[in-house]
Design an enzyme around this catalytic site. Structure first.
Site, PDB file in Angstrom:
ATOM      1  N   SER A  52      -5.211 -10.748  19.383  1.00 25.50           N
ATOM      2  CA  SER A  52      -6.587 -10.280  19.166  1.00 25.50           C
ATOM      3  C   SER A  52      -7.354 -10.504  20.382  1.00 25.50           C
ATOM      4  O   SER A  52      -7.003 -11.444  21.323  1.00 25.50           O
ATOM      5  CB  SER A  52      -7.082 -10.993  17.954  1.00 25.50           C
TER       6      SER A  52
ATOM      7  N   LYS B 210      -7.719 -11.665   4.289  1.00 22.88           N
ATOM      8  CA  LYS B 210      -8.647 -10.934   3.983  1.00 22.88           C
ATOM      9  C   LYS B 210      -8.872 -10.813   2.425  1.00 22.88           C
ATOM     10  O   LYS B 210     -10.434 -10.626   2.075  1.00 22.88           O
ATOM     11  CB  LYS B 210      -8.795  -9.366   4.524  1.00 22.88           C
TER      12      LYS B 210
ATOM     13  N   ASN C 170     -13.828  -9.505   5.840  1.00 24.00           N
ATOM     14  CA  ASN C 170     -13.574  -9.498   7.290  1.00 24.00           C
ATOM     15  C   ASN C 170     -14.524 -10.402   7.901  1.00 24.00           C
ATOM     16  O   ASN C 170     -14.200 -10.712   9.115  1.00 24.00           O
ATOM     17  CB  ASN C 170     -13.120  -8.205   7.802  1.00 24.00           C
TER      18      ASN C 170
ATOM     19  N   ASP D 147     -15.471  -3.994   8.113  1.00 28.83           N
ATOM     20  CA  ASP D 147     -14.380  -3.054   8.324  1.00 28.83           C
ATOM     21  C   ASP D 147     -14.758  -1.519   8.193  1.00 28.83           C
ATOM     22  O   ASP D 147     -14.649  -0.694   8.848  1.00 28.83           O
ATOM     23  CB  ASP D 147     -13.131  -3.415   7.902  1.00 28.83           C
TER      24      ASP D 147
ATOM     25  N   GLY E 278      -1.136   3.191   3.442  1.00 29.54           N
ATOM     26  CA  GLY E 278      -1.352   1.958   3.284  1.00 29.54           C
ATOM     27  C   GLY E 278      -2.057   1.660   2.102  1.00 29.54           C
ATOM     28  O   GLY E 278      -2.960   2.287   1.483  1.00 29.54           O
TER      29      GLY E 278
ATOM     30  N   GLY F 179      -7.819   2.106  17.189  1.00 28.87           N
ATOM     31  CA  GLY F 179      -8.269   1.000  16.486  1.00 28.87           C
ATOM     32  C   GLY F 179      -9.244   0.289  17.189  1.00 28.87           C
ATOM     33  O   GLY F 179     -10.141  -0.600  16.572  1.00 28.87           O
TER      34      GLY F 179
END
Length: 284
Positions: free
Chosen positions: A14, A66, A87, A102, A124, A242
């Site tokens: 990250s 999460k 998140n 998010d 997903g 993203g």
């Protein structure tokens, strides 16, 4: 000194420490510190409780915590109840308050494109998928979610959650037809992320599709261009990486932690995006 942290496992990939430090410079000159902390599943309750009496003002939460972290929080906000994922955590008066930012990271880039009524395909059924559904429902009612395994807990829970809605659920068998019939495709899986699996279907079957009128949104930010992203980009789609999701969710998270709405102009957003792209490419 304001202290915050990203918690998850892993967190090494990250760039949230760079993102929040740079974003904070845009709104205040207070010294700001953001850490990355790996927490294993069996450590989660103990670790999360320890933040209540700490110097931290807030936390960002990433995979795989999460959803499972919700039961350890003192309060949750309305969007968390709808999304079933957290998140962002605000630490206030020795309480842990759960938020989901998010969905804002998905909603804002799409809302700028005037996509009301568009047909959306979400890949997903994990936490990011739930945020995407919540965000997209504010823009359109034509939503299809694609799952990998019907018997997975995530898929079953999501189907049950929306069984009385008009959201459709399909597996990947007809992914080509679904992409052809959709205006927006959102990848909420970890496919293409460093250290993770590739796409849940053979990418060769979409390599020759005409995608120039499509919008592709990838929740993965490292690398910036995943194999799936590259195909959509090469075939002419309007692609959103993203990092934009990460930047917009961070704007809201930081506003929560400092208890003040912050404004970041488009020029600063673009400069921040370019900075983060450079850092990721340098690290990779």
């Amino acid at each position: 000194m304001i202290n915050t942290a990203l918690i998850g496992n892993p967190t090494d990939h990250s760039i949230s420490d760079i993102l929040f430090k740079e974003m904070y410079k845009l709104v205040d000159d207070t010294i700001y510190n953001h850490e990355k902390i790996n927490i294993l599943d069996d450590e989660l309750k103990k670790k999360i409780d320890s933040f209540k009496n700490s110097s931290y003002s807030g936390l960002n939460v990433t995979l795989p915590h999460k959803m499972k972290i919700i039961k350890y929080l003192d309060e949750i906000q309305e969007e968390v109840a709808a999304i079933d994922a957290v998140n962002t955590i605000d630490i206030r008066d020795e309480k842990l308050i759960g938020y989901n930012t998010d969905w804002i990271g998905i909603y804002k880039p799409l809302a700028k494109l005037n996509v009301s009524g568009y047909r959306v395909c979400i890949l997903g059924t994990g936490g990011a998928s739930r945020a995407a559904i919540y965000a997209v429902k504010k823009l359109t009612e034509d939503i299809t979610v694609i799952y990998r395994e019907f018997k997975s807990i995530n898929t079953i829970n999501l189907i049950n959650k929306y069984k009385n809605s008009n959201i459709n659920f399909e597996d990947y068998k007809n992914i080509v037809n679904r992409i052809n019939s959709s205006d927006i495709i959102i990848n909420t899986t970890s496919a293409g992320m460093i250290g993770k699996d590739e796409a849940p279907f053979d990418l060769e079957i979409i390599r020759d599709l005409d995608l120039k009128d499509k919008i592709f949104f990838d929740a993965v930010f490292n690398p910036i261009e995943t194999p799936l992203y590259k195909i959509f980009d090469e075939r002419g789609a309007h692609c959103i990486d993203g990092l934009w999701m990460m930047i917009y969710q961070a704007q809201r998270a930081l506003s929560i932690w400092i208890d003040k709405d912050i404004y970041v102009g488009e020029t600063d957003f673009k400069a921040l995006h370019e900075l983060l792209v450079g850092r990721i490419e340098k690290c990779n």
